[in-house]
Design a protein around this motif. Structure first.
Motif, PDB file in Angstrom:
ATOM      1  N   LEU A  94      -1.605  -4.520 -11.300  1.00 17.55           N
ATOM      2  CA  LEU A  94      -1.423  -3.718 -12.502  1.00 17.55           C
ATOM      3  C   LEU A  94       0.031  -3.786 -12.962  1.00 17.55           C
ATOM      4  CD1 LEU A  94      -3.501  -0.557 -11.525  1.00 17.55           C
ATOM      5  CD2 LEU A  94      -4.191  -2.438 -13.022  1.00 17.55           C
TER       6      LEU A  94
ATOM      7  N   ASP B 189      -7.156  -9.599  -0.782  1.00 19.59           N
ATOM      8  CA  ASP B 189      -8.146  -9.941  -1.808  1.00 19.59           C
ATOM      9  C   ASP B 189      -9.514  -9.877  -1.143  1.00 19.59           C
ATOM     10  OD1 ASP B 189      -9.298 -10.636  -4.101  1.00 19.59           O
ATOM     11  OD2 ASP B 189      -8.572 -12.715  -4.167  1.00 19.59           O
TER      12      ASP B 189
ATOM     13  N   ALA C  29       3.697  -2.707 -13.829  1.00 18.44           N
ATOM     14  CA  ALA C  29       4.578  -1.671 -13.297  1.00 18.44           C
ATOM     15  C   ALA C  29       5.992  -1.915 -13.788  1.00 18.44           C
ATOM     16  CB  ALA C  29       4.529  -1.655 -11.769  1.00 18.44           C
TER      17      ALA C  29
ATOM     18  N   ALA D  61     -12.615  -5.964 -12.030  1.00 14.48           N
ATOM     19  CA  ALA D  61     -11.814  -5.055 -11.210  1.00 14.48           C
ATOM     20  C   ALA D  61     -10.483  -5.717 -10.912  1.00 14.48           C
ATOM     21  CB  ALA D  61     -12.547  -4.710  -9.919  1.00 14.48           C
ATOM     22  N   TYR D  62      -9.424  -4.924 -11.000  1.00 11.96           N
ATOM     23  CA  TYR D  62      -8.081  -5.428 -10.744  1.00 11.96           C
ATOM     24  C   TYR D  62      -7.507  -4.710  -9.526  1.00 11.96           C
ATOM     25  CZ  TYR D  62      -8.344  -7.431 -15.427  1.00 11.96           C
ATOM     26  OH  TYR D  62      -8.731  -8.137 -16.528  1.00 11.96           O
ATOM     27  N   HIS D  63      -6.757  -5.439  -8.765  1.00 10.28           N
ATOM     28  CA  HIS D  63      -6.089  -4.847  -7.612  1.00 10.28           C
ATOM     29  C   HIS D  63      -4.901  -4.006  -8.074  1.00 10.28           C
ATOM     30  CE1 HIS D  63      -4.009  -4.584  -3.717  1.00 10.28           C
ATOM     31  NE2 HIS D  63      -5.215  -4.765  -3.197  1.00 10.28           N
ATOM     32  N   GLN D  64      -4.524  -3.040  -7.256  1.00 11.59           N
ATOM     33  CA  GLN D  64      -3.426  -2.141  -7.630  1.00 11.59           C
ATOM     34  C   GLN D  64      -2.118  -2.905  -7.799  1.00 11.59           C
ATOM     35  OE1 GLN D  64      -2.697   0.924  -4.794  1.00 11.59           O
ATOM     36  NE2 GLN D  64      -1.235   2.024  -6.080  1.00 11.59           N
ATOM     37  N   ARG D  65      -1.927  -3.908  -7.001  1.00 11.54           N
ATOM     38  CA  ARG D  65      -0.685  -4.662  -7.083  1.00 11.54           C
ATOM     39  C   ARG D  65      -0.659  -5.609  -8.283  1.00 11.54           C
ATOM     40  NH1 ARG D  65       0.206  -6.315  -0.701  1.00 11.54           N
ATOM     41  NH2 ARG D  65       0.118  -4.182   0.119  1.00 11.54           N
TER      42      ARG D  65
END
Length: 231
Positions: free
Chosen positions: A28, A10, A30, A22-26
């Motif tokens: 999102l 983070d 899935a 903004a969002y982290h890839q993890r």
């Protein structure tokens, strides 16, 4: 304990940014699709009864028909269903209703045309064969002529070679006998036979084999040195 070697999951947040959230890839979403079993993977579709023997026989029949160029019952039925009956052109009568005499006359005319075409083809083929035979005969004559010319040329070369060898043999016989060539007994003279002074170098008359002497006072070098510088 330091955490400098660890990755930043983070990142540090600064002040309010204008770019929005903004969002982290993890973070999102899935794996939103639920996978289901397909046919052949042991699901509900495999519970339906199948006639494996009938499927195997059908596959073998299709393979044999493909090898031998035949049609199976299924393909034959499909082809028969797909074909439509031929429609007669306008003004054309049904062949079954045709007069037998007219039919016979029509068949004779068609066969006459075929015979005429075959006769013309036979005559053309016979003319071509005769032309080929003439060309072959002409080529054979040319070949015989070339062979004859080469044989004559070879005979002339062999005759000329034999004459040349005979001349060389006669010349060798004439010059090889010393009794017929008195000039061969002349002794060649050296270029310095007539000079007055010969063998003027010192020590040339005493050319003996060098011998090794262990005593330095009796060696050849010591003798030459003493005779030259000490007298």
């Amino acid at each position: 304990m330091t955490t400098a070697h660890r990755p930043t999951f983070d990142p540090a947040r600064g002040k309010e940014a204008q770019r929005g959230v903004a969002y982290h890839q993890r973070l999102l979403p899935a794996h939103t699709l639920l996978k289901t079993r397909k046919l052949g993977q042991g699901g509900d579709a495999d519970n339906q009864p199948r006639d494996l023997r009938a499927e195997l026989l059908a596959a073998e029949a299709a393979n044999q028909a493909k090898k031998h160029g035949r049609q199976t019952d299924e393909t034959a039925d499909a082809g028969a269903n797909s074909k439509r009956p031929l429609q007669l052109e306008e003004g054309q009568d049904n062949p079954e209703d045709e007069d037998p005499e007219a039919k016979r006359r029509r068949i004779l005319e068609e066969t006459r045309d075929i015979d005429a075409d075959s006769d013309g083809a036979d005559s053309d083929s016979s003319e071509e064969e005769s032309d080929e035979e003439d060309e072959t005969a002409e080529l054979m004559r040319e070949l015989e002529k070339i062979k004859r010319e080469r044989a004559e040329q070879k005979a002339k070369e062999e005759a000329a070679k034999a004459v040349k060898e005979e001349e060389e043999r006669e010349v060798g016989i004439a010059l090889g006998n010393p009794l017929l060539n008195p000039k061969a007994f002349n002794v060649k003279r050296r270029w310095d036979d007539d000079v007055i002074f010969k063998n003027q170098a010192r020590g040339t008359e005493q050319k003996g084999k060098k011998e090794f002497v262990n005593d330095l006072l009796r060696s050849d070098f010591h003798k030459r040195f003493m005779s030259k510088y000490v007298r």
